[in-house]
Design a protein around this motif. Structure first.
Motif, PDB file in Angstrom:
ATOM      1  N   LEU A 137      10.165   0.533 -13.688  1.00  0.00           N
ATOM      2  CA  LEU A 137       9.987  -0.479 -14.731  1.00  0.00           C
ATOM      3  C   LEU A 137       8.639  -0.370 -15.435  1.00  0.00           C
ATOM      4  O   LEU A 137       8.335  -1.202 -16.297  1.00  0.00           O
ATOM      5  CB  LEU A 137      10.122  -1.882 -14.114  1.00  0.00           C
ATOM      6  N   LYS A 138       7.830   0.636 -15.055  1.00  0.00           N
ATOM      7  CA  LYS A 138       6.483   0.788 -15.629  1.00  0.00           C
ATOM      8  C   LYS A 138       5.705  -0.528 -15.495  1.00  0.00           C
ATOM      9  O   LYS A 138       5.098  -1.033 -16.428  1.00  0.00           O
ATOM     10  CB  LYS A 138       6.543   1.218 -17.092  1.00  0.00           C
ATOM     11  N   PHE A 139       5.722  -1.074 -14.294  1.00  0.00           N
ATOM     12  CA  PHE A 139       5.162  -2.398 -14.041  1.00  0.00           C
ATOM     13  C   PHE A 139       3.645  -2.333 -13.889  1.00  0.00           C
ATOM     14  O   PHE A 139       3.105  -1.414 -13.278  1.00  0.00           O
ATOM     15  CB  PHE A 139       5.781  -2.982 -12.764  1.00  0.00           C
ATOM     16  N   LYS A 140       2.994  -3.367 -14.425  1.00  0.00           N
ATOM     17  CA  LYS A 140       1.546  -3.434 -14.301  1.00  0.00           C
ATOM     18  C   LYS A 140       1.110  -4.891 -14.197  1.00  0.00           C
ATOM     19  O   LYS A 140       1.523  -5.727 -15.001  1.00  0.00           O
ATOM     20  CB  LYS A 140       0.862  -2.773 -15.508  1.00  0.00           C
TER      21      LYS A 140
ATOM     22  N   THR B 170      -2.595  -6.505 -12.199  1.00  0.00           N
ATOM     23  CA  THR B 170      -4.022  -6.187 -12.301  1.00  0.00           C
ATOM     24  C   THR B 170      -4.270  -4.689 -12.261  1.00  0.00           C
ATOM     25  O   THR B 170      -5.342  -4.221 -12.640  1.00  0.00           O
ATOM     26  CB  THR B 170      -4.807  -6.868 -11.165  1.00  0.00           C
ATOM     27  N   LYS B 171      -3.256  -3.946 -11.780  1.00  0.00           N
ATOM     28  CA  LYS B 171      -3.316  -2.486 -11.792  1.00  0.00           C
ATOM     29  C   LYS B 171      -1.894  -1.951 -11.835  1.00  0.00           C
ATOM     30  O   LYS B 171      -0.953  -2.643 -11.445  1.00  0.00           O
ATOM     31  CB  LYS B 171      -4.075  -1.962 -10.573  1.00  0.00           C
ATOM     32  N   PRO B 172      -1.680  -0.740 -12.323  1.00  0.00           N
ATOM     33  CA  PRO B 172      -0.328  -0.190 -12.398  1.00  0.00           C
ATOM     34  C   PRO B 172       0.320  -0.067 -11.021  1.00  0.00           C
ATOM     35  O   PRO B 172      -0.349   0.210 -10.029  1.00  0.00           O
ATOM     36  CB  PRO B 172      -0.548   1.198 -13.025  1.00  0.00           C
ATOM     37  N   TYR B 173       1.630  -0.280 -10.992  1.00  0.00           N
ATOM     38  CA  TYR B 173       2.388  -0.157  -9.747  1.00  0.00           C
ATOM     39  C   TYR B 173       2.242   1.248  -9.165  1.00  0.00           C
ATOM     40  O   TYR B 173       2.113   1.413  -7.947  1.00  0.00           O
ATOM     41  CB  TYR B 173       3.852  -0.483 -10.027  1.00  0.00           C
TER      42      TYR B 173
ATOM     43  N   LYS C  98       0.151   4.794  -4.777  1.00  0.00           N
ATOM     44  CA  LYS C  98      -0.758   5.873  -4.397  1.00  0.00           C
ATOM     45  C   LYS C  98      -1.772   5.391  -3.379  1.00  0.00           C
ATOM     46  O   LYS C  98      -2.074   6.076  -2.387  1.00  0.00           O
ATOM     47  CB  LYS C  98      -1.464   6.417  -5.635  1.00  0.00           C
ATOM     48  N   ASP C  99      -2.287   4.186  -3.580  1.00  0.00           N
ATOM     49  CA  ASP C  99      -3.277   3.615  -2.677  1.00  0.00           C
ATOM     50  C   ASP C  99      -2.686   3.376  -1.293  1.00  0.00           C
ATOM     51  O   ASP C  99      -3.275   3.746  -0.274  1.00  0.00           O
ATOM     52  CB  ASP C  99      -3.809   2.307  -3.270  1.00  0.00           C
ATOM     53  N   TYR C 100      -1.502   2.765  -1.240  1.00  0.00           N
ATOM     54  CA  TYR C 100      -0.886   2.463   0.055  1.00  0.00           C
ATOM     55  C   TYR C 100      -0.416   3.729   0.767  1.00  0.00           C
ATOM     56  O   TYR C 100      -0.416   3.779   2.001  1.00  0.00           O
ATOM     57  CB  TYR C 100       0.271   1.482  -0.123  1.00  0.00           C
ATOM     58  N   ARG C 101      -0.007   4.720   0.032  1.00  0.00           N
ATOM     59  CA  ARG C 101       0.375   5.988   0.664  1.00  0.00           C
ATOM     60  C   ARG C 101      -0.829   6.648   1.316  1.00  0.00           C
ATOM     61  O   ARG C 101      -0.726   7.242   2.390  1.00  0.00           O
ATOM     62  CB  ARG C 101       1.017   6.908  -0.375  1.00  0.00           C
TER      63      ARG C 101
END
Length: 313
Positions: free
Chosen positions: A84-87, A89-92, A97-100
């Motif tokens: 959905l190209k969701f954003k 406070t930061k892009p989904y 990437k951060d959680y991975r």
């Protein structure tokens, strides 16, 4: 003044940090506030030896304690990262990437197979540290894959839940995983195999409203929060004070919503006993009915998904 204040040498404070730092040596229990050496806590399967509080546990550690060291990871299909190209406070995509990077996993579900006792089991474990274990398309695909593997190998399907609910960054696609997970459960049920749910803290939202409450047997860890909306939301809605233990595992057991509350350290033994009752001994081959679609396609007649109506796909 607390002895871990700014005057404490950094080397000492580092030993007691309460975050994901691998170099921390001790963990403070949020229940009894006692300090436990991490090596001792891991030996107790992340259960506080002082008060029995159940800390969060990684999926890999969970699979090891349930299936033993010979468990095998089941690779899950990849799904679109940001449909959905969701954003906010930061892009989904940046959040993923951060959680991975933090967890070393692609998403919030890890599936493994092996044996519990002498019965085969496919175990799907949600990871609360990956975006609160939220349910997105990856979890839906993972549960369908786990169900297919369970039917193919004639194994029980066991799901360990830990989730805040649906993943808002995937919108309606996330909510569609509720009926898709129901299809996964139905596949296992039509094959005559057990489906067992282990409810851990917390299990809420759309996960509770779907596959978490469809088990043949429901086992909860002590003190686990289990419900749809949280107690604070309910109190604000009905404007009444709820019982102190409302939505906790013990309360739900007393009200007949779940079957057992079991200490994590006893889960493998208890599951072994349950599966020995629900499944035939491994040396006995169960005949497959000719009209049993789920069982037939588990053999040489084609993939399991071929039995589903097109609308269900």
């Amino acid at each position: 003044m607390n002895w871990l204040s700014d005057i404490t040498p950094p080397g000492i404070k580092k030993m007691f940090k309460q975050d994901d730092n691998q170099e921390a040596l001790w963990t403070r229990c949020p229940s009894c506030e006692q300090m436990t050496f991490n090596r001792d806590l891991e030996h107790e399967q992340m259960v506080c030896p002082n008060c029995g509080h159940h800390h969060q546990i990684t999926p890999v550690m969970r699979l090891f304690h349930l299936l033993g060291e010979d468990w095998e990871r089941i690779e899950l299909p990849e799904t679109p990262d940001d449909p959905l190209k969701f954003k906010d406070t930061k892009p989904y995509s940046a959040r993923l990437k951060d959680y991975r990077k933090r967890t070393g996993e692609r998403d919030a579900l890890v599936v493994g197979k092996g044996k519990i006792g002498d019965r085969g089991a496919v175990v799907a474990v949600q990871n609360f540290k990956f975006m609160g274990g939220s349910m997105g398309t990856a979890i839906g695909e993972g549960l369908l894959t786990a169900a297919d593997e369970a039917v193919k190998s004639r194994s029980a399907l066991i799901v360990v839940t830990a989730s805040g609910g649906a993943r808002m960054q995937e919108g309606i696609l996330s909510l569609m995983q509720m009926p898709r997970s129901t299809i996964a459960v139905q596949k296992v049920r039509e094959a005559g195999l057990p489906y067992i749910v282990i409810l851990t803290n917390p299990t809420t939202g759309g996960v509770t409203a779907s596959y978490a409450m469809l088990g043949d047997i429901h086992i909860a860890e002590p003190g686990a929060l289990i419900g749809f909306a949280g107690p604070r939301v309910i109190e604000q809605t009905i404007r009444e004070k709820l019982p102190e233990d409302f939505q906790r595992a013990e309360y739900l057991l007393d009200k007949g919503m779940i079957d057992r509350v079991t200490d994590r350290r006893e889960l493998a033994r208890e599951l072994s006993e349950i599966l020995s009752v629900l499944m035939p001994p491994p040396e006995i081959e169960v005949p497959v009915a000719a009209n049993d679609e789920a069982s037939t396609v588990a053999g040489e007649d084609g993939p399991l998904d071929d039995t589903l109506p097109k609308a269900a796909e």
